[in-house]
Write a protein that holds these residues in place. Sequence first.
Motif, PDB file in Angstrom:
ATOM      1  N   LEU A 209      -2.048  -3.330  14.670  1.00  0.00           N
ATOM      2  CA  LEU A 209      -2.529  -2.495  15.772  1.00  0.00           C
ATOM      3  C   LEU A 209      -3.083  -1.160  15.269  1.00  0.00           C
ATOM      4  O   LEU A 209      -4.065  -0.650  15.810  1.00  0.00           O
ATOM      5  CB  LEU A 209      -1.400  -2.243  16.775  1.00  0.00           C
ATOM      6  N   SER A 210      -2.470  -0.603  14.215  1.00  0.00           N
ATOM      7  CA  SER A 210      -2.933   0.690  13.714  1.00  0.00           C
ATOM      8  C   SER A 210      -4.298   0.596  13.038  1.00  0.00           C
ATOM      9  O   SER A 210      -4.962   1.613  12.822  1.00  0.00           O
ATOM     10  CB  SER A 210      -1.905   1.264  12.724  1.00  0.00           C
ATOM     11  N   GLY A 211      -4.727  -0.618  12.717  1.00  0.00           N
ATOM     12  CA  GLY A 211      -6.034  -0.796  12.084  1.00  0.00           C
ATOM     13  C   GLY A 211      -7.201  -0.712  13.050  1.00  0.00           C
ATOM     14  O   GLY A 211      -8.355  -0.573  12.630  1.00  0.00           O
ATOM     15  N   PHE A 212      -6.934  -0.759  14.361  1.00  0.00           N
ATOM     16  CA  PHE A 212      -8.020  -0.805  15.343  1.00  0.00           C
ATOM     17  C   PHE A 212      -8.841   0.472  15.398  1.00  0.00           C
ATOM     18  O   PHE A 212     -10.054   0.422  15.605  1.00  0.00           O
ATOM     19  CB  PHE A 212      -7.456  -1.122  16.741  1.00  0.00           C
ATOM     20  N   GLN A 213      -8.182   1.638  15.219  1.00  0.00           N
ATOM     21  CA  GLN A 213      -8.912   2.900  15.386  1.00  0.00           C
ATOM     22  C   GLN A 213     -10.107   2.997  14.440  1.00  0.00           C
ATOM     23  O   GLN A 213     -11.230   3.254  14.863  1.00  0.00           O
ATOM     24  CB  GLN A 213      -7.969   4.083  15.171  1.00  0.00           C
ATOM     25  N   MET A 214      -9.879   2.783  13.144  1.00  0.00           N
ATOM     26  CA  MET A 214     -10.964   2.937  12.182  1.00  0.00           C
ATOM     27  C   MET A 214     -11.989   1.813  12.309  1.00  0.00           C
ATOM     28  O   MET A 214     -13.185   2.026  12.055  1.00  0.00           O
ATOM     29  CB  MET A 214     -10.414   2.995  10.759  1.00  0.00           C
TER      30      MET A 214
END
Length: 458
Positions: A209-214
Amino acid sequence: MKEKNANSQSDSGYQRSLTNAHIQLIALGGTIGTGLFLGVGNSIRRAGPSVLLIYLVVGIFLFFLMRALGELIVSDLSKHTYIDFIEKYLGKDVGFITGYLYWFCLITLAMAEMTALGIYFQYWFPHLPTWVPGLITVAVLLFINLLSARLFGNLEFAFAIIKIVTVLAFVVLIAFMLLQGKSTSYGPVSFANLTAHGGFFAKGGIGFLSGFQMVIFSFVGIELLGFTASEAQNPKVTIRKAINEVPVRIILFYVLAIIAILVVIPWDKVSTNSSPFVQTLGATGLHNAGSIINFVVISAAISSTNSVLYSAGRLLFSITFNEKGKWNQTFGHLRRQLPQNSLILSAFMIEFAPLIIIIIGNDAFNFISSTTTSMFLIIWCIMLLSHVAYRKKTPEEELTDFKMPGFPVLDYLTLLFFIAMIVLLLFLPENRIAMIAALAVFVILAIFARIWRKEKTE
């Protein structure tokens, strides 16, 4: 609507000087920017190999967004930007808020590109302050944009060819090494790297989930293609073709390129402080390969900044066009068929990037990119709502033949995805401040719009 010839003006007063080749190459080149060349390292380290799935998911929803926006563009080519459609279908206040938020989004996007440019130059000049290259670049690009739109198109044409050829050559080279069983300084080039270091979902659900921003940041600006409609010679044909090719570009320039990186470098060794492309080619042992790809990623950052400056100038012109007041009269008119004052102010705002770099330091790129992503998610939601309103208010017989497929289901599904991403960024500590800041800017603009409208009415 009758098409204008190559030498005619659009209804806004712009010169239609961008050819089909310009539009197609701008669309292709616009897919490849700092988000891919630098930000992908951050995405890989956060999510592991599962970042490939994230790119596919985000890419699918952004294709749906582009089809919705494409229908709006083709429905009325006299409109300057998306903000004109938002004003028409959601109201003047929403248009006012969105216009200035969108303009601010573009400014922060260019700031992120300029921050990345400084990081790239440190590959050759380790002691060069990261703010210097960006400061000089913006000044040069402003000069070019003030000359003519066609010169902008020619420059983007050249940059796009460099980026496209490089990414394709990169993928082909790594594919050759893979098939030949070659090795690099990281070991054998192998698909085993996708699962050998903790599995495909090596960082678990939170990491995924934390990979979505970039990843989302990698795609911001994908909608800038619409800004060329007012200066395209045959927009009904070129805009459709460029939008329909979005899925192919996502597969070619994102998914395959990231696979090429991961089969060479284990995901937990991918750099976040330099371009993974430079790191990958450097590992192959090819003479000067790192320097060559570094030149390309620099051209990509310059290209993206060029596109954003072009779009920001036209957006500010659009939201001040035909409005009263000294501010609107200053930025809402053309000189030599170009929004010169709007371009100058946009460039001036972008030049504040060095100040952010000096204050924040090495984390400037991550902070600016996170803020940009947050604001674009809000903008995309409003754009989708304007498309929904357009379809509901327009009789069936008046609709264009370039319709959004699966309406209204895909509109609401895409809107739900963007809202989920906003909630996700509020949940993740590393993105929370940027998302709150984006929402705060939106609220402040809403309050200002209400006060401005009330004063104007009185």
